[in-house]
Scaffold this motif. Structure first.
Motif, PDB file in Angstrom:
ATOM      1  N   ASN A  54       0.855  -1.198   0.000  1.00 36.89           N
ATOM      2  CA  ASN A  54       0.000   0.000   0.000  1.00 36.89           C
ATOM      3  C   ASN A  54       0.888   1.244   0.000  1.00 36.89           C
ATOM      4  O   ASN A  54       2.123   1.136   0.067  1.00 36.89           O
ATOM      5  N   GLY A  55       0.267   2.402  -0.057  1.00 36.46           N
ATOM      6  CA  GLY A  55       1.032   3.643  -0.167  1.00 36.46           C
ATOM      7  C   GLY A  55       1.747   4.021   1.113  1.00 36.46           C
ATOM      8  O   GLY A  55       2.776   4.709   1.085  1.00 36.46           O
ATOM      9  N   THR A  56       1.220   3.579   2.255  1.00 42.75           N
ATOM     10  CA  THR A  56       1.841   3.900   3.538  1.00 42.75           C
ATOM     11  C   THR A  56       3.146   3.137   3.704  1.00 42.75           C
ATOM     12  O   THR A  56       4.177   3.713   4.073  1.00 42.75           O
ATOM     13  N   THR A  80      -1.998  17.236   4.586  1.00 41.26           N
ATOM     14  CA  THR A  80      -1.828  15.993   3.827  1.00 41.26           C
ATOM     15  C   THR A  80      -2.551  14.888   4.575  1.00 41.26           C
ATOM     16  O   THR A  80      -3.046  15.092   5.691  1.00 41.26           O
ATOM     17  N   TYR A  81      -2.603  13.713   3.953  1.00 39.89           N
ATOM     18  CA  TYR A  81      -3.183  12.544   4.597  1.00 39.89           C
ATOM     19  C   TYR A  81      -2.226  12.087   5.712  1.00 39.89           C
ATOM     20  O   TYR A  81      -1.008  12.241   5.602  1.00 39.89           O
ATOM     21  N   ALA A  83      -0.886   9.433   6.636  1.00 44.39           N
ATOM     22  CA  ALA A  83       0.180   8.455   6.359  1.00 44.39           C
ATOM     23  C   ALA A  83       1.549   9.111   6.193  1.00 44.39           C
ATOM     24  O   ALA A  83       2.572   8.511   6.554  1.00 44.39           O
ATOM     25  N   VAL A 126       4.261  16.707  -0.878  1.00 42.94           N
ATOM     26  CA  VAL A 126       3.105  15.888  -1.257  1.00 42.94           C
ATOM     27  C   VAL A 126       2.409  16.587  -2.424  1.00 42.94           C
ATOM     28  O   VAL A 126       2.119  17.785  -2.340  1.00 42.94           O
ATOM     29  N   ASP A 152       5.793  12.373  -2.176  1.00 43.86           N
ATOM     30  CA  ASP A 152       4.599  11.565  -1.885  1.00 43.86           C
ATOM     31  C   ASP A 152       3.595  11.855  -3.002  1.00 43.86           C
ATOM     32  O   ASP A 152       2.900  12.874  -2.981  1.00 43.86           O
ATOM     33  N   ALA A 154       1.102   9.878  -3.917  1.00 42.96           N
ATOM     34  CA  ALA A 154      -0.023   8.941  -3.744  1.00 42.96           C
ATOM     35  C   ALA A 154      -1.268   9.348  -4.518  1.00 42.96           C
ATOM     36  O   ALA A 154      -2.038   8.495  -4.945  1.00 42.96           O
ATOM     37  N   GLU A 155      -1.461  10.684  -4.669  1.00 42.43           N
ATOM     38  CA  GLU A 155      -2.710  11.192  -5.245  1.00 42.43           C
ATOM     39  C   GLU A 155      -2.517  11.748  -6.651  1.00 42.43           C
ATOM     40  O   GLU A 155      -3.439  12.375  -7.185  1.00 42.43           O
ATOM     41  N   SER A 176       0.146   5.463  -4.161  1.00 42.28           N
ATOM     42  CA  SER A 176      -0.877   4.600  -3.555  1.00 42.28           C
ATOM     43  C   SER A 176      -1.857   4.149  -4.632  1.00 42.28           C
ATOM     44  O   SER A 176      -2.178   4.908  -5.555  1.00 42.28           O
ATOM     45  N   LYS A 181      -8.168   5.986  -5.277  1.00 43.56           N
ATOM     46  CA  LYS A 181      -7.124   6.730  -5.984  1.00 43.56           C
ATOM     47  C   LYS A 181      -7.339   6.640  -7.502  1.00 43.56           C
ATOM     48  O   LYS A 181      -8.187   5.872  -7.972  1.00 43.56           O
ATOM     49  N   GLY A 188      -2.783  -1.126  -2.508  1.00 41.14           N
ATOM     50  CA  GLY A 188      -1.563  -1.296  -3.292  1.00 41.14           C
ATOM     51  C   GLY A 188      -0.730  -0.040  -3.244  1.00 41.14           C
ATOM     52  O   GLY A 188      -1.216   1.027  -2.850  1.00 41.14           O
TER      53      GLY A 188
HETATM   54  C1  LIG Z   1      -3.593   7.625   0.091  1.00 44.14           C
HETATM   55  C2  LIG Z   1      -2.373   8.340   0.584  1.00 44.14           C
HETATM   56  C3  LIG Z   1      -1.301   7.682   1.215  1.00 44.14           C
HETATM   57  C4  LIG Z   1      -1.366   6.262   1.701  1.00 44.14           C
HETATM   58  O1  LIG Z   1      -1.769   5.339   0.825  1.00 44.14           O
HETATM   59  P1  LIG Z   1      -2.469   3.962   1.323  1.00 44.14           P
HETATM   60  O2  LIG Z   1      -2.385   3.155   0.080  1.00 44.14           O
HETATM   61  O3  LIG Z   1      -3.853   4.304   1.728  1.00 44.14           O
HETATM   62  O4  LIG Z   1      -1.649   3.392   2.419  1.00 44.14           O
HETATM   63  C5  LIG Z   1      -0.166   8.403   1.521  1.00 44.14           C
HETATM   64  N1  LIG Z   1      -0.072   9.709   1.269  1.00 44.14           N
HETATM   65  C6  LIG Z   1      -1.080  10.400   0.691  1.00 44.14           C
HETATM   66  C7  LIG Z   1      -0.900  11.845   0.428  1.00 44.14           C
HETATM   67  C8  LIG Z   1      -2.276   9.739   0.357  1.00 44.14           C
HETATM   68  O5  LIG Z   1      -3.296  10.421  -0.172  1.00 44.14           O
END
Ligand SMILES: *Cc1c(COP(=O)(O)O)cnc(C)c1O
Length: 371
Positions: A54-56, A80-81, A83, A126, A152, A154-155, A176, A181, A188
């Motif tokens: 996963n993204g974390t 930010t999220y 994580a 991010v 980061d 992820a988005e 992520s 997403k 993932g």
């Molecule tokens: C979604 C997200 C993550 C973590 O991703 P996961 O797959 O949910 O663990 C990390 N950073 C940001 C900015 C995110 O939006």
């Protein structure tokens, strides 16, 4: 109820998952994993890609690969999220919260220098809500102070900064593939590398620290099980085939929202810098109570009553229970992050959202403004 997000699995997803099952390669090796890692690295214009659970944990792996130490200070945006901060805490390192730029909603490069101490070792910009951070300015500060940078992303899969793809502008970037997403495999993630020297170490950390060259079950370092499955990678291979199509449909949804909501007093949009090509993740608006006549929360409740699901923007990291004390000690004013967090709202954003549904949502918001 119109939900905030629905994954788009309408291409080869089902076929490829079936192929993975029929092949019996359902665990953490297989052809889909290899194909995905090669294709994703190419699309991101990076040297290498490692898939992750996963993204974390992708973020955690990146920090492990960089050998971040307990007590290191790591600069990150307050908006930010969760994580982003949690991964830094997993290392025993200290997140340092920096306000975001009102013109990008990403970490404000002009606020970095004031946050740097002799314990600072890195920066995690991010690319928030799909909009790239100002990487040239961030990288310049990092270079001047000898700091590492992890994007980061992820988005923001495939968003562009001055023509370059996110992920390609730092040593390591993370992604992520959570269910909401832009590309998804349910759960993932991925780590991309431009510095090949970090790759083998990160691969070993992802797989329990194994070093096959030293023999089976030889684990010279303590690692983790952060692997993705071939079944999840099958989904991602199918998602990649339609990434451009899905992103262009999401762009059309963003345009429709902006067109239909423009001119409503007190409704604002996520700004897009002239150098940015954002990836349309969740559509964001802001609600100015004085002009709109209701708060963001009032609007969210009203939409919910009318069967439209929304999400508030992220809560500032400094406002989250595990980080409040730390933020108070840092004492940095974070007014832009606080304003966005208090006034921002995500509207439903998914490829199957129809014109009629967009009309309904926009008509409701306009009606709320007038009462
Ligand atoms: C979604 C997200 C993550 C973590 O991703 P996961 O797959 O949910 O663990 C990390 N950073 C940001 C900015 C995110 O939006």
């Amino acid at each position: 109820m119109i939900p905030v997000a629905i994954p788009d699995l309408s291409g080869n997803e089902e076929r490829y998952v079936t192929d993975a099952v029929r092949s019996t390669w359902v665990s953490s090796s297989g052809a889909f994993l290899e194909r995905f890692e090669a294709e994703f690295a190419a699309r991101c214009e990076t040297q290498h890609c490692l898939s992750a659970a996963n993204g974390t944990v992708a973020l955690h792996l990146a920090l492990l690969a960089l050998n971040v130490q307990a007590g290191d200070e790591v600069l990150m945006p307050a908006l930010t999220y969760i994580a982003t901060a949690n991964a830094v805490r997993y290392m025993g390192a200290v997140p340092v919260f920096v306000d975001v730029d009102p013109n990008t909603w990403c970490i404000d490069p002009t606020k970095l220098a004031a946050a740097i101490t002799n314990r600072t070792t890195g920066i995690i910009p991010v690319h928030i809500y799909g909009h790239p951070a100002d990487m040239d300015a961030i990288n310049a500060v990092a270079k001047q102070h000898g700091l590492w940078v992890v994007e980061d992303a992820a988005e923001a899969h495939f968003a562009k900064y001055k023509g370059r793809t996110v992920g390609s502008m730092s040593d390591i970037a993370t992604f992520s593939f959570f269910g909401n997403k832009v590309l998804t495999s349910g759960e993932g993630g991925a780590v991309t590398f431009n510095d090949s020297s970090l790759l083998d170490h990160a691969r070993s950390l992802r797989g329990q620290g194994v070093d096959i060259s030293q023999g089976r079950y030889a684990h010279p370092i303590i690692g983790y099980n952060y692997r993705l499955t071939n079944v999840a990678a099958a989904l991602l291979c199918a998602q990649l085939e339609r990434a451009d199509e899905m992103i262009s449909r999401r762009n059309a949804i963003f345009s429709a929202y902006e067109e239909r909501l423009s001119g409503i007093p007190g409704i604002g949009f996520q700004p897009v810098a002239h150098w940015a090509q954002r990836t349309p993740w969740l559509f964001c608006l802001t609600v100015d109570k004085a002009q709109f006549g209701a708060t963001r929360d009032d609007l969210a409740i009203y939409l919910h009553k009318n069967e439209v699901e929304t999400r508030p923007l992220f809560i500032g990291l400094h406002q989250q229970i595990p980080y409040r004390k730390l933020a108070a000690k840092q004492g940095t004013p974070l007014p832009v992050s606080e304003r966005l967090s208090a006034t921002g709202l995500n509207l439903p954003t998914f490829t199957a959202l129809s014109e009629q549904q967009i009309d309904k949502i926009c008509d409701l918001i306009r009606a709320k403004a007038q009462c």
